[in-house]
Design an enzyme around this catalytic site. Structure first.
Site, mmCIF file in Angstrom:
data_model
loop_
_atom_site.group_PDB
_atom_site.id
_atom_site.type_symbol
_atom_site.label_atom_id
_atom_site.label_comp_id
_atom_site.label_asym_id
_atom_site.label_seq_id
_atom_site.Cartn_x
_atom_site.Cartn_y
_atom_site.Cartn_z
ATOM 1 N N ILE A 92 9.249 12.502 13.922
ATOM 2 C CA ILE A 92 8.933 13.568 13.476
ATOM 3 C C ILE A 92 7.341 14.515 14.131
ATOM 4 C CG2 ILE A 92 7.679 12.995 11.486
ATOM 5 C CD1 ILE A 92 7.810 15.484 9.837
ATOM 6 N N ALA A 93 7.542 15.152 14.873
ATOM 7 C CA ALA A 93 6.724 15.697 15.575
ATOM 8 C C ALA A 93 6.408 17.006 15.573
ATOM 9 C CB ALA A 93 7.036 15.289 17.193
ATOM 10 N N VAL A 94 5.670 17.379 15.077
ATOM 11 C CA VAL A 94 4.270 19.172 16.013
ATOM 12 C C VAL A 94 3.900 19.483 16.619
ATOM 13 C CG1 VAL A 94 3.922 21.242 14.514
ATOM 14 C CG2 VAL A 94 5.486 19.685 13.732
ATOM 15 N N ARG A 101 0.157 24.195 10.188
ATOM 16 C CA ARG A 101 0.985 25.479 9.034
ATOM 17 C C ARG A 101 2.226 25.092 7.818
ATOM 18 N NH1 ARG A 101 1.749 28.149 15.003
ATOM 19 N NH2 ARG A 101 4.257 28.515 14.663
ATOM 20 N N GLY A 102 2.217 23.986 7.867
ATOM 21 C CA GLY A 102 3.178 23.298 7.320
ATOM 22 C C GLY A 102 4.324 22.898 7.746
ATOM 23 N N LEU A 103 4.459 23.433 9.532
ATOM 24 C CA LEU A 103 5.966 23.383 9.632
ATOM 25 C C LEU A 103 6.107 21.495 9.787
ATOM 26 C CD1 LEU A 103 5.500 24.788 13.100
ATOM 27 C CD2 LEU A 103 7.045 25.871 11.253
ATOM 28 N N GLY A 104 5.133 20.743 9.766
ATOM 29 C CA GLY A 104 5.759 19.285 9.524
ATOM 30 C C GLY A 104 5.975 19.176 7.993
ATOM 31 N N GLU A 126 8.852 4.896 8.814
ATOM 32 C CA GLU A 126 7.268 3.791 9.505
ATOM 33 C C GLU A 126 6.288 5.231 10.230
ATOM 34 O OE1 GLU A 126 10.110 0.589 11.735
ATOM 35 O OE2 GLU A 126 8.489 1.460 13.163
ATOM 36 N N ASN A 131 -2.850 6.666 11.099
ATOM 37 C CA ASN A 131 -2.354 7.870 11.146
ATOM 38 C C ASN A 131 -2.672 8.420 9.892
ATOM 39 O OD1 ASN A 131 -1.318 9.812 11.612
ATOM 40 N ND2 ASN A 131 0.847 9.199 13.124
ATOM 41 N N TYR A 138 3.044 12.411 4.063
ATOM 42 C CA TYR A 138 4.774 11.408 3.374
ATOM 43 C C TYR A 138 4.199 11.412 2.009
ATOM 44 C CZ TYR A 138 5.626 10.597 8.738
ATOM 45 O OH TYR A 138 5.345 10.728 9.362
#
Ligand SMILES: CC(C)(COP(=O)(O)OP(=O)(O)OC[C@H]1O[C@@H](n2cnc3c(N)ncnc32)[C@H](O)[C@@H]1OP(=O)(O)O)[C@@H](O)C(=O)NCCC(=O)NCCS
Length: 179
Positions: A92-94, A101-104, A126, A131, A138
């Protein structure tokens, strides 16, 4: 659960091979020490095809008006593996300039919702122990830390395995309720 702001200009669509140059550029920016090789994405995209597909990958993009070479810019991407009864957030990456701004949150919920539709009982992921930002996301989305893989990453950092149950694993299944 907090709402994700609606951004009409942001487009969600399946990742395709043609996205990989931009995906790889973002991947190398965000994961300078352990970026996936392009072949890994190609192999993953192979598994999104056909009736027995075990993967789904999506990108978030926004339109660009000022670049004659392209009409959209990559904002982020996410990948899911689902081999029942488990689903995994593969990546997962933004983009740094689009973070916060909520994209993740939107991408993570997409995986969780898709996993539920596919019939998964839990979603696993994982994350590097250092991080904190991703872990905060999460945890807010209902994942809990269930296991630690000591010194998992090449630089010696631990990996935390986090899990979100999609069903009450202690509840009797519908099959046993019928008896
Ligand atoms: C983790 C990541 C995908 C989050 O994307 P995002 O679009 O910034 O996420 P959101 O805007 O939806 O933020 C969701 C939550 O993440 C947490 N968060 C994200 N970045 C954070 C940071 N730098 N510090 C602290 N918390 C952070 C917060 O809890 C935030 O909730 P809040 O806005 O209510 O405070 C993004 O930061 C990213 O791509 N990071 C680099 C790559 C990475 O680490 N991927 C995860 C690998 S496991």
């Amino acid at each position: 659960m907090s709402a994700v702001p609606d951004e009409p200009a942001v487009r969600l669509r399946p990742m395709v091979v043609e996205d990989l140059p931009e995906v790889m550029a973002l991947e190398r920016r965000l994961f300078p020490h352990d970026a996936w090789p392009e072949q890994f994405f190609l192999d993953e995209l192979d598994h999104t095809q056909g009736e027995r597909a075990t993967r789904r990958y999506w990108v978030l993009t926004e339109p660009v008006a000022d670049d004659p070479r392209t009409d959209e810019r990559l904002l982020g991407y996410v990948g899911m593996m689902c081999v029942l009864p488990l689903a995994d957030v593969q990546t997962i990456a933004v983009a740094p300039e689009a973070q916060g701004r909520g994209l993740g949150t939107r991408l993570l919920r997409l995986v969780v919702d898709t996993a539920a539709v596919w019939g998964a009982e839990q979603v696993l992921l994982e994350v590097r122990a250092d991080n904190d930002g991703a872990q905060a996301l999460y945890t807010r989305e209902g994942f809990t830390h269930i296991h630690t893989r000591r010194r998992y990453y090449p630089d010696g950092t631990d990996a935390l395995i986090m899990q979100k149950p999609l069903t009450d694993l202690n509840a009797p299944s519908s099959a046993s309720q019928l008896r």
